[in-house]
Each structure stands twice: as C-alpha cells, then as structure tokens.
Design an enzyme around this catalytic site. Structure first.
Site, short mmCIF file in Angstrom:
data_model
loop_
_atom_site.label_atom_id
_atom_site.label_comp_id
_atom_site.label_asym_id
_atom_site.label_seq_id
_atom_site.Cartn_x
_atom_site.Cartn_y
_atom_site.Cartn_z
N GLU A 1 62.25 -44.92 26.01
CA GLU A 1 61.78 -44.18 24.84
C GLU A 1 60.39 -43.61 25.13
OE1 GLU A 1 61.96 -46.56 21.31
OE2 GLU A 1 64.13 -46.83 21.43
N HIS B 1 64.55 -44.03 16.81
CA HIS B 1 63.92 -45.31 16.47
C HIS B 1 63.37 -45.27 15.04
CE1 HIS B 1 62.06 -49.01 18.60
NE2 HIS B 1 62.30 -49.28 17.33
#
Length: 531
Positions: A262, A280
């Site tokens: 990420e 997220h």
C-alpha cells in the site's frame, strides 16, 4: 506548558481539547509527509500526535530530544518504531477501540457489494447499458458466514451476520465455547470453516502465524463459489493465489480493502471481475475519525499534564512512586505470559496468576495486564496492557488472581497457570537483585534460567544423551548456546531443557531436532527483554 505537534490531519475538536487542557499545540497536518522538515523541528516538542502518514523512525526518535509521548489516532502502530521509542523512554499510545464499528460495517458493506455485484452493475448502468441478466447475484440469508478472528471487530461482524439471518461459524484460538455461545456463533477449527463457509471474512492481525492464512491450500479446502472479504490487513490473503482462484471459478467474488503493498496503485486484482476494491477505508467514517482523534488528544493531555498513562503500547498504567520497584516485575509478568502464549496452540479457557510473597503487595492490576498482554500477543499483535484484559474478557477466558504470603525460598515470585481443553501449563519466575527476570519453574519442574531474547524450549524423557543431542545438533549447524538449563520432575521421568541462544533458531535445524526420537517437542521462543 507542554507542547504537542500534530503532524497529520486531526479533528479541530481534538486540537481544541489540547488547548482546553493546558497543552500548547501546533497543528501542521502536512508536516508528516516532509521527513526532513519534521526531523528539524521535532526536538521542540513534548508530544507528537499522528495518524498513518507520519513515519516515526529511529532517526526521528533520536532527534526528538524532548519527546515524552507519541499518540496514534487509530489502532495500528506499524508506522512507529516502538523499540526505539521504548529505549528512549517515550510512551507510545494508540486508540484501540475507536473504529471497531466502522471497520465491521465496511466488511458487511463489502459482503453485500460482492454478493450482488453492485459496483460492476453501477458502472454498467452509468454507461447506458441495461445488463439485467449479466448481474445475477446471490442471497446472503441462510448462508454460512465464516469469521476468522472473533475479537473486537470480528465479534461485531458476527453479530451483524446473525442479524442478517446468516449462520456464523468462527475460528479464533482465543475464543472460548462460552463466549461463542454468548455471541450466537459456532466455534470451529480453521479447516472446518474453510469447508463450510459461503462467505469468509478476516478480522485477525497480521503476524507470523496469520501471514498468508488464506492461500492456495486454503482455497482447495473451500466450497466452489466461495466469496472472500478482507478488511483487516494486507498479507493475510496471498493475492496471487486469490487471482488464480478467481480465474478458476473456485472463488466467485472478493471484497478487498487492504493489500500486500500500500498504497496499491497497481494490482492484479484490479483487473478481475466481481472483485470490489477500496483504498483501506475500513476506519474511514466521520464518526470513527472523530472518536480516535478525541481519544488520543485526551490521553496525551492527561499524560503530559497529570502523568496518567492510558492505552500505552509500551508502558503499564502505574504511578510514579511505584515505578522503580514495579518495572522489573512488569517485564517478568510479560515474559511469563509470552512463554505460555508461544507454546500454546489450543484455545485458552482459564488463566490463574499467583502472586507470592513480596509480589502480593505490588500493583497486581499492572502485573496481570502485563502477563495477559504477553500471553495473547502471539495471536493479537497489537494488544497492549490496557486492552489485554478486555480482550481476555471478550473471549470468555476465566481469569483469577491469587495472593499469598511468602511460601518458598524466594522473597517473591509470580506463577502463571493456563488451562485449555487439552492440558494445563504452568510457569513461574522472579527477579533477582539485578532486576532481570528469571524462570524458576516450568511444568512443576524447578530450574534457574536467565531470560534471553532468543531461546529454545524442549521436552523429553529423562534419559542419558539429551545434552549431547541438543549440543551436537546445535554445534553441527553453528548455533551458539549462551546458556543451557535442564530440569526433571524425577529420575527417568519428564524432563525439559531451556537454551539461551545468540540468535534465532534456524528452521532447518529445528526440523532436524524434532525428527530425533529422543526429543518430544521443541519450540523456539522470542522475548522482548528490554526493561
């Protein structure tokens, strides 16, 4: 007046809390992204309030010459070098319960989106198409929902699933039968969950035991057409294996909020049909962001102004007066719990902590919290001394404390007894005048073993040659033994060995050791020995 830097975006209400409680605050929400600028100013502050953008590295901590507390608005502290902060005496706080509802609701939303292919149908309709027959969904009513990890967030998801008339099965090593019955879920082993669930949702932390828990082998055990939801941590699901399972039709759809890397700007899952991906967003609601921001402001202010410690990752809730005497025993309780937590695979049903002699008059709440945090940290990596008792209670584990007058050779010691459906494990320890924790009894067998960062624990029958076997295998593979302790309950009976090593025990050496018929079990252990 203490001074706090807020280096990430935080609610204006939280900033006002600092001011109202007598703390000077500089709100610079973009500073966390400028590493060099942050490094140049951090020495001016007593407190640092962050979210996820600011990376609190060892280099930054070294420059933070006045820093006393770091407050993370949220549960995850992956962006903070906690050992480095601990070495500098900096308290690290988080807000472990502020976003549970939000994350659970996001998982349920993903479940619906995947079941009815809502994002794809929405895009198709916006494009002027009318593909009613293309988007044939499935009902969730009457389906089996498998919840992996039934703690704070997972239990909320389970209850929501039950409210939607789903049958919920749950796997969690720390979930007791009683707690499962209270939630209304069926407690099962992981393989059974894989075999029975129509939908599987993950709510477990990422650690060595859970990394890649949903992989190629796991998919082979699942129903055809299963649907996967992951709003917990990237890395729990092996993404390459999920892609293959989607292509083969084994997995009918997936809702993924977290990724192995990420920010995920490129990912093979993005090109897969009926895969719903979000960036997220599990904790991203107005309510959750406000809750965690207010909590961290209150906690940091209370510490800087009053000295109160709440939700600390690396510090128990203790007063300044008792700290010098209590601190070594806090570490002792933690390593006792960590020992049992690392050797126990079955769900824990009962925990008893005995405080003997001088330890009976100490702050037993702090000692118990430290023992419980050590006990469940191998499964719940983001637990702290405040949240550990709550998590133990949520899992239905029976906790008891016993105190008694001095009864043996030691001025005071702590004994931990943990019961599962399979066996009972006991371990006792004390602190000598040097303040270092020592194991003095394991399985009722007396010994005197210094606690090291890397250790190896073995069980065997009391027969000749054990020392030679252990020493020979270690020597063969150049594994250096710093200390070696043996114990037995009687001649020819049960025996144990505890080796203090210079480094981690290699996996290939462990396999060779376990293959030896003289060794009943062998378990590598790791402890945080920083006092």
């Amino acid at each position: 007046m203490p001074r706090v830097l807020v280096s990430d975006k935080l609610s204006p209400t939280a900033v006002q809390i600092f001011k109202d409680r007598g703390v000077e605050v500089d709100y610079l929400p973009d500073l966390g992204k400028d590493k060099e600028k942050l490094l140049s100013v951090i020495g001016q502050y007593d407190g640092l309030a962050i979210r996820s953008a600011t990376k609190v590295t060892e280099k930054l901590i070294e420059a933070a010459t006045n820093l006393k507390v770091i407050g993370r608005a949220g549960i995850g502290v992956d962006n903070v070098d906690i050992p480095a902060a601990s070495r500098r005496g900096i308290i690290v706080m988080n807000t472990p319960f502020g976003n549970s509802i939000t994350t659970a609701e996001h998982a349920i939303a993903m479940l619906f989106a995947v079941a009815r292919q809502i994002p794809e149908a929405n895009a198709s309709t916006h494009a002027g198409k009318w593909e009613k027959n293309r988007f044939m969904g499935v009902e969730i009513t009457g389906k089996t929902l498998g919840v992996i990890g039934c703690g704070n967030i997972g239990s909320v998801v389970a209850m929501r699933g039950i409210g939607l008339k789903m049958h919920v099965v749950a796997f969690d090593p720390f979930l007791s039968v009683e707690r499962a019955a209270e939630l209304g879920v069926e407690k099962v082993e992981l393989d059974e969950l894989f075999a029975r669930a129509d939908f599987i949702t993950l709510h477990t932390p990422l650690n060595d035991k859970t990394r890649g828990i949903v992989n190629k082998d796991a998919f082979a055990k699942m129903k055809d057409g299963v649907r996967i939801i992951n709003c917990a941590r990237g890395g729990l699901v092996v993404e390459a294996d999920l892609v293959e399972a989607l292509k083969s039709g084994k997995v009918a759809g997936a809702g993924i909020d977290v990724f192995e890397v990420e920010p995920a700007t490129e990912n093979a899952l993005f090109d897969m049909p009926n895969v719903v991906c979000t960036p997220h967003l599990g904790a991203s609601t107005t309510e959750a962001q406000e809750n965690v921001a207010l909590q961290v402001a209150e906690q940091m202010s209370d510490y800087l102004v009053k000295g109160a410690v709440t939700n600390a990752i690396n510090m128990p809730s203790i007063s300044a007066e008792e700290a010098p005497r209590l601190k070594p025993f806090i570490k002792l309780a933690e390593v006792l719990g960590a020992f049992v937590g690392q050797v126990t695979e079955e769900p824990i049903e009962e925990v008893e902590i005995l405080f003997d002699g001088s330890t009976a008059d100490m702050n037993r709440r702090a000692l118990t919290s430290a023992a419980l945090a050590g006990l469940i940290r191998p499964q719940v990596s983001d637990v702290n001394m405040v949240s550990a008792p709550i998590m133990v209670k949520e899992r239905g584990i029976i906790l008891s404390e016993v105190k008694r007058d001095k009864s043996g050779a030691f001025d005071g010691y702590i004994k931990l007894t943990v019961k599962t459906s399979v066996k009972t494990r006991t371990i006792a320890g004390t602190c000598f005048s040097d303040g270092k924790p020592r194991f003095i009894q394991i399985k009722g067998i007396n010994l005197d073993a210094e606690v090291g960062e890397h250790m190896l624990y073995t069980t065997n029958y009391d027969v000749p040659g054990i020392i030679g076997i252990l020493g020979g295998i270690c020597a063969k593979h150049e594994v250096n033994i710093a200390n070696f302790q043996l114990g037995r309950n009687r001649p020819g009976g049960d025996a144990i060995a505890l080796l203090y090593l210079d480094g981690p025990f290699p996996a290939k050496v462990l396999e060779e050791l376990r293959a030896n018929k003289a060794i009943l079990s062998a378990k590598p252990l790791q402890f945080d020995v920083t006092v």
